[in-house]
Scaffold this motif. Structure first.
Motif, PDB file in Angstrom:
ATOM      1  N   MET A 173       0.815  -1.232  -0.002  1.00 49.88           N
ATOM      2  CA  MET A 173       0.208   0.112   0.024  1.00 49.88           C
ATOM      3  C   MET A 173       0.851   1.331   0.116  1.00 49.88           C
ATOM      4  N   HIS A 174       0.401   2.116  -0.773  1.00 48.55           N
ATOM      5  CA  HIS A 174       1.358   3.596  -0.882  1.00 48.55           C
ATOM      6  C   HIS A 174       1.041   4.151   0.353  1.00 48.55           C
ATOM      7  N   PRO A 175       2.027   4.670   1.031  1.00 44.83           N
ATOM      8  CA  PRO A 175       1.798   5.350   2.255  1.00 44.83           C
ATOM      9  C   PRO A 175       0.777   6.716   2.323  1.00 44.83           C
ATOM     10  N   GLN A 176       0.513   7.070   1.124  1.00 47.96           N
ATOM     11  CA  GLN A 176      -0.314   8.147   1.001  1.00 47.96           C
ATOM     12  C   GLN A 176      -2.025   7.784   1.034  1.00 47.96           C
ATOM     13  N   HIS A 177      -2.105   6.267   0.864  1.00 46.45           N
ATOM     14  CA  HIS A 177      -3.151   5.568   0.998  1.00 46.45           C
ATOM     15  C   HIS A 177      -3.612   5.254   2.356  1.00 46.45           C
ATOM     16  N   HIS A 178      -2.731   5.289   3.321  1.00 40.34           N
ATOM     17  CA  HIS A 178      -3.144   5.048   4.735  1.00 40.34           C
ATOM     18  C   HIS A 178      -4.412   5.732   5.197  1.00 40.34           C
ATOM     19  N   THR A 179      -5.268   5.214   6.014  1.00 44.35           N
ATOM     20  CA  THR A 179      -6.519   5.825   6.444  1.00 44.35           C
ATOM     21  C   THR A 179      -6.149   7.154   6.823  1.00 44.35           C
ATOM     22  N   LEU A 180      -5.084   7.413   7.619  1.00 41.73           N
ATOM     23  CA  LEU A 180      -5.080   8.831   8.375  1.00 41.73           C
ATOM     24  C   LEU A 180      -4.563   9.613   7.349  1.00 41.73           C
ATOM     25  N   PHE A 181      -4.085   9.544   6.320  1.00 45.55           N
ATOM     26  CA  PHE A 181      -3.633  10.410   5.219  1.00 45.55           C
ATOM     27  C   PHE A 181      -4.870  10.638   4.372  1.00 45.55           C
ATOM     28  N   ILE A 182      -5.574   9.771   4.227  1.00 41.50           N
ATOM     29  CA  ILE A 182      -7.076   9.998   3.400  1.00 41.50           C
ATOM     30  C   ILE A 182      -7.980  10.636   4.382  1.00 41.50           C
ATOM     31  N   ASP A 183      -7.943  10.425   5.410  1.00 45.45           N
ATOM     32  CA  ASP A 183      -8.886  11.091   6.400  1.00 45.45           C
ATOM     33  C   ASP A 183      -8.258  12.930   6.303  1.00 45.45           C
ATOM     34  N   TYR A 184      -6.817  13.134   6.329  1.00 40.45           N
ATOM     35  CA  TYR A 184      -6.373  14.217   6.347  1.00 40.45           C
ATOM     36  C   TYR A 184      -7.119  14.854   5.054  1.00 40.45           C
ATOM     37  N   CYS A 185      -6.769  14.343   3.695  1.00 38.42           N
ATOM     38  CA  CYS A 185      -7.328  14.809   2.805  1.00 38.42           C
ATOM     39  C   CYS A 185      -9.028  15.152   2.694  1.00 38.42           C
ATOM     40  N   ALA A 186      -9.738  14.162   3.064  1.00 40.83           N
ATOM     41  CA  ALA A 186     -10.963  14.400   3.139  1.00 40.83           C
ATOM     42  C   ALA A 186     -11.314  15.631   4.019  1.00 40.83           C
ATOM     43  N   TYR A 187     -10.733  15.623   5.285  1.00 41.54           N
ATOM     44  CA  TYR A 187     -11.172  16.904   6.024  1.00 41.54           C
ATOM     45  C   TYR A 187     -10.574  18.192   5.350  1.00 41.54           C
ATOM     46  N   PHE A 188      -9.622  18.246   4.618  1.00 43.28           N
ATOM     47  CA  PHE A 188      -8.955  19.323   4.166  1.00 43.28           C
ATOM     48  C   PHE A 188      -9.951  19.741   2.849  1.00 43.28           C
ATOM     49  N   ASN A 189     -10.036  18.783   1.792  1.00 44.00           N
ATOM     50  CA  ASN A 189     -10.723  19.076   0.649  1.00 44.00           C
ATOM     51  C   ASN A 189     -12.261  19.056   0.893  1.00 44.00           C
ATOM     52  N   GLY A 190     -12.762  18.456   1.974  1.00 46.41           N
ATOM     53  CA  GLY A 190     -14.177  18.095   2.091  1.00 46.41           C
ATOM     54  C   GLY A 190     -14.933  19.308   3.189  1.00 46.41           C
ATOM     55  N   ASN A 191     -14.914  19.186   4.277  1.00 48.43           N
ATOM     56  CA  ASN A 191     -15.503  20.180   5.160  1.00 48.43           C
ATOM     57  C   ASN A 191     -14.514  21.205   5.729  1.00 48.43           C
ATOM     58  N   HIS A 192     -13.274  21.130   5.244  1.00 46.05           N
ATOM     59  CA  HIS A 192     -12.247  22.047   5.780  1.00 46.05           C
ATOM     60  C   HIS A 192     -12.004  22.258   6.963  1.00 46.05           C
ATOM     61  N   ASP A 193     -12.266  20.979   7.714  1.00 45.46           N
ATOM     62  CA  ASP A 193     -11.929  20.965   9.136  1.00 45.46           C
ATOM     63  C   ASP A 193     -10.665  20.969   9.291  1.00 45.46           C
ATOM     64  N   PHE A 194      -9.834  22.053   9.416  1.00 45.89           N
ATOM     65  CA  PHE A 194      -8.416  22.175   9.383  1.00 45.89           C
ATOM     66  C   PHE A 194      -7.687  21.532  10.884  1.00 45.89           C
ATOM     67  N   PHE A 195      -8.435  21.945  11.793  1.00 41.88           N
ATOM     68  CA  PHE A 195      -8.311  21.427  13.401  1.00 41.88           C
ATOM     69  C   PHE A 195      -7.904  19.727  13.168  1.00 41.88           C
ATOM     70  N   GLU A 196      -8.955  19.263  12.561  1.00 38.52           N
ATOM     71  CA  GLU A 196      -8.937  17.654  12.418  1.00 38.52           C
ATOM     72  C   GLU A 196      -8.031  17.278  11.668  1.00 38.52           C
ATOM     73  N   CYS A 197      -7.767  18.040  10.698  1.00 35.24           N
ATOM     74  CA  CYS A 197      -6.374  17.597   9.625  1.00 35.24           C
ATOM     75  C   CYS A 197      -5.121  17.322  10.414  1.00 35.24           C
ATOM     76  N   HIS A 198      -5.095  18.439  11.294  1.00 37.92           N
ATOM     77  CA  HIS A 198      -3.790  18.483  12.141  1.00 37.92           C
ATOM     78  C   HIS A 198      -3.859  17.123  13.218  1.00 37.92           C
ATOM     79  N   GLU A 199      -4.982  17.105  13.583  1.00 35.69           N
ATOM     80  CA  GLU A 199      -5.058  15.860  14.625  1.00 35.69           C
ATOM     81  C   GLU A 199      -4.609  14.594  14.153  1.00 35.69           C
ATOM     82  N   VAL A 200      -5.423  14.271  12.904  1.00 37.05           N
ATOM     83  CA  VAL A 200      -5.043  12.901  12.390  1.00 37.05           C
ATOM     84  C   VAL A 200      -3.632  12.677  11.704  1.00 37.05           C
ATOM     85  N   LEU A 201      -3.106  13.872  11.088  1.00 39.64           N
ATOM     86  CA  LEU A 201      -1.844  13.669  10.538  1.00 39.64           C
ATOM     87  C   LEU A 201      -0.632  13.544  11.297  1.00 39.64           C
TER      88      LEU A 201
END
Length: 168
Positions: free
Chosen positions: A1-29
């Protein structure tokens, strides 16, 4: 698995591009970074954390803090050009977007998020995750850091102070 396909990185991308929850981006990454490169302050994951943190500050009106942390993110990204953590993100577009954001902040412009330029495969994973995100309101996203339980952070600080005072 590519390291950018890790669940936490996907979560980061979803929070960043989806609901713009930048605080949660910080937490998961930050969790992912501690898992794979603890203590490495120049790891690209730190740059991604700094990117989200900069957006969080800018949204809250802290232009000085936003500009400072986004500049650190840009330096981190430039330092890590070619790293595997840019294989699923368009590196040049990301660098351009961060530089434009720093310029916008410098000119006093209002907050405006951009989308991470993801590869088609990472975009597909992020979109699937975005569809699962809970709805949030802008006031909640603006003040999220004040709404969390900080008791463990305060306890760690107190413990650190006590250790220091015992050494002196």
């Amino acid at each position: 698995m590519h390291p950018q396909h890790h669940t936490l990185f996907i979560d980061y991308c979803a929070y960043f591009n989806g609901n713009h929850d930048f605080f949660e981006c910080h937490e998961v990454l930050e969790e992912y970074w501690k898992e794979i490169a603890p203590g490495d302050k120049m790891h690209p994951l730190v740059g991604y954390v700094q990117l989200a943190t900069g957006f969080y500050h800018w949204r809250r009106g802290n232009h000085t803090g936003a500009k400072r942390i986004l500049t650190k993110a840009l330096v981190n990204f430039q330092h890590n050009k070619g790293h595997i953590f840019f294989h699923e993100v368009d590196y040049q577009q990301l660098i351009t977007q961060v530089a434009k954001t720093i310029s916008a902040i410098t000119m006093g412009q209002s907050f405006q998020a951009f989308q991470l330029p993801l590869s088609p495969s990472l975009q597909q994973l992020a979109v699937a995750r975005i569809q699962q995100l809970p709805s949030t309101n802008s006031n909640y996203l603006l003040h999220k850091h004040m709404l969390r339980d900080r008791s463990h952070i305060l306890a760690e600080r107190q413990e650190s102070k006590q250790r220091k005072s015992r050494r002196t």
